[in-house]
Design a protein around this motif. Structure first.
Motif, short mmCIF file in Angstrom:
data_model
loop_
_atom_site.label_atom_id
_atom_site.label_comp_id
_atom_site.label_asym_id
_atom_site.label_seq_id
_atom_site.Cartn_x
_atom_site.Cartn_y
_atom_site.Cartn_z
N TYR A 79 0.83 -1.21 0.00
CA TYR A 79 0.00 0.00 0.00
C TYR A 79 0.86 1.26 0.00
CZ TYR A 79 1.16 0.10 4.97
OH TYR A 79 1.85 0.12 6.15
N ASN A 80 0.25 2.37 -0.39
CA ASN A 80 0.88 3.69 -0.28
C ASN A 80 -0.22 4.68 0.09
OD1 ASN A 80 -0.59 4.04 -2.61
ND2 ASN A 80 1.18 3.99 -3.98
N ASP A 81 0.10 5.96 0.08
CA ASP A 81 -0.89 6.97 0.50
C ASP A 81 -2.14 6.93 -0.37
OD1 ASP A 81 0.62 7.74 2.59
OD2 ASP A 81 1.44 9.55 1.64
N LYS A 82 -1.93 6.70 -1.66
CA LYS A 82 -3.06 6.67 -2.59
C LYS A 82 -4.00 5.51 -2.27
CE LYS A 82 -2.37 6.37 -7.06
NZ LYS A 82 -1.75 6.43 -8.40
N VAL A 83 -3.42 4.36 -1.98
CA VAL A 83 -4.22 3.18 -1.65
C VAL A 83 -4.99 3.44 -0.35
CG1 VAL A 83 -4.13 0.73 -1.00
CG2 VAL A 83 -2.68 1.59 -2.85
N LYS A 84 -4.31 4.04 0.62
CA LYS A 84 -4.97 4.31 1.91
C LYS A 84 -6.15 5.26 1.71
CE LYS A 84 -1.05 5.29 4.24
NZ LYS A 84 -0.36 5.83 5.41
N ALA A 85 -5.95 6.27 0.86
CA ALA A 85 -7.02 7.24 0.62
C ALA A 85 -8.18 6.60 -0.14
CB ALA A 85 -6.48 8.42 -0.18
#
Ligand code: NI
Length: 305
Positions: free
Chosen positions: A210-216
Motif C-alpha cells: 500500500y501507499n498513501d493513494k491506496v490508503k485514501a
C-alpha cells in the motif's frame, strides 16, 4: 425646419465619424498584427485578422474547456477517494453480542484472517469447524471470485464471520493509476454487496502492498498482519499450526489463505491448542470492539492492542 435638418445632418456626420473611427481602430489592429499590410489592403487584412482572431479565440476557448474538464476529473477523483465512509454495519454480528461480552477483558484475543478466497472446498471445511471453538474469522476475498462462489461467501457472512476486500483481481494496488485503483476497490465492493447485502468494511491490499493513494482510496481501515504463517510456501498443516502457536499473542492478526487444505487443517489444529491456553478467536472488527478501539478509514493496522 432648418434646425431639424442641421440636427439630422450632424447626427449622420457623427455616425460616420464613429464608423470611420471604428474602421481606423480595426485597421490599426490589423497593421499592428500584420506589419507588412499596406493601407490599400487594410480591409482585406482586417478580414483576415478578424478571422485569425476568431480562430485564436476559439482555440483559446477549446484549450480553456479542456483544462477545465481535466481539473474537474481530478477533483472528482479526489472527492471519490476521500468521500468514502467506513461502514460500521460489520463491526460485529449481534448474535455474537452475549459471547463477546463474556470475553471482554480477555487478554488473549486473536484474529485469524484468510485471504484470496472464497474457495468452497476449504473455506467450507473451516466454517464447519468454527462453532466448536466459538470462533469467527475474517475473510479478505478477491472480487472476481465472489460471484462464482457466492454461496460460500453467504454462508461465511451469515455465520457472523467478517468479509473484507482483497481487491478485484489481486493486483498490486500501488502499481495502478487512480482510475484503475478505484475500479479494483469499487468493483469488489459491488460484488460483495450483491451477495451479502453489505460492502466490505475492511481492505487488505494484495501482497500487503500500500501507499498513501491506496490508503485514501480504501475508504475503510487497511488491515495487514503481524503473524505470517507462510502457509502458501510450506503447504504443511503442522508448519502452519506451529507458526501460529509460536507467534500467537494478544491482539495479533494472523495471515493465512483458505486456498489450501493444509492451511485449514493447520488453523484448526492451532485453534484447538490455543483454546486450551485461553485464547478467543474473533474477527478483526470484533477485536477492535473488544479492545475499545475505533478503526479509522485509511489507517493501517497490523494488530490491535
Ligand atoms: Ni493475497
Amino acid at each position: 425646419m432648418e434646425s431639424k435638418r442641421v440636427r439630422i445632418t450632424s447626427a449622420i456626420m457623427a455616425l460616420m465619424l464613429v464608423m470611420l473611427t471604428l474602421l481606423g481602430c480595426t485597421g490599426n489592429a490589423a497593421q499592428s498584427t500584420d506589419a507588412t499590410s499596406s493601407s490599400e489592403t487594410t480591409t482585406a487584412s482586417t478580414t483576415t485578422t478578424t478571422t485569425t482572431t476568431t480562430t485564436t479565440t476559439t482555440t483559446t476557448t477549446t484549450k480553456k474547456l479542456t483544462t477545465t474538464k481535466k481539473k474537474t476529473t481530478t477533483t472528482v477523483m479526489q472527492e471519490k477517494i476521500t468521500s468514502k465512509k467506513y461502514t460500521t454495519t460489520q463491526v460485529y454480528n449481534p448474535d455474537r453480542g452475549a459471547y463477546l461480552e463474556s470475553i471482554k477483558g480477555n487478554k488473549k484475543l486473536i484474529a485469524f484472517t484468510f485471504d484470496d478466497g472464497p474457495a468452497p472446498a476449504y473455506t467450507n471445511k473451516l466454517l464447519d469447524n468454527l462453532d466448536r471453538f466459538n470462533a469467527r474469522v475474517t475473510f479478505f476475498v478477491v472480487g472476481d471470485r465472489v460471484g462464482k462462489y457466492a454461496e460460500t461467501l453467504k454462508r461465511a457472512h451469515n455465520m457472523g464471520n467478517e468479509i473484507g476486500s482483497h481487491a478485484y483481481d489481486h493486483s498490486d494496488l500501488t502499481k495502478l493509476s487512480n482510475a484503475e485503483l478505484m475500479k479494483q476497490i469499487e468493483k469488489t465492493n459491488k460484488e460483495v454487496e450483491k451477495v451479502i447485502g453489505v460492502a466490505p468494511g475492511l481492505l487488505r491490499p494484495p501482497y500487503g502492498s500500500y501507499n498513501d493513494k491506496v490508503k485514501a482510496a480504501a475508504g475503510v481501515p487497511v488491515i495487514t498482519w503481524c503473524v505470517d504463517t507462510l502457509d502458501w510456501k510450506y503447504k504443511d498443516k503442522k508448519k502452519v499450526c506451529d507458526n501460529i502457536i509460536k507467534n500467537a499473542r494478544d491482539g495479533a492478526i494472523v495471515l493465512m489463505h483458505d486456498l489450501y487444505p493444509s492451511t485449514v487443517d493447520g488453523a484448526i489444529m492451532a485453534m484447538d491448542k490455543l483454546q486450551h491456553e485461553g485464547y478467543a478467536f474473533v474477527t478483526v472488527s470484533e477485536l477492535a470492539y473488544l479492545k475499545g478501539k475505533t478503526l479509522q478509514p485509511g489507517k493501517v493496522y497490523n494488530s490491535i492492542k
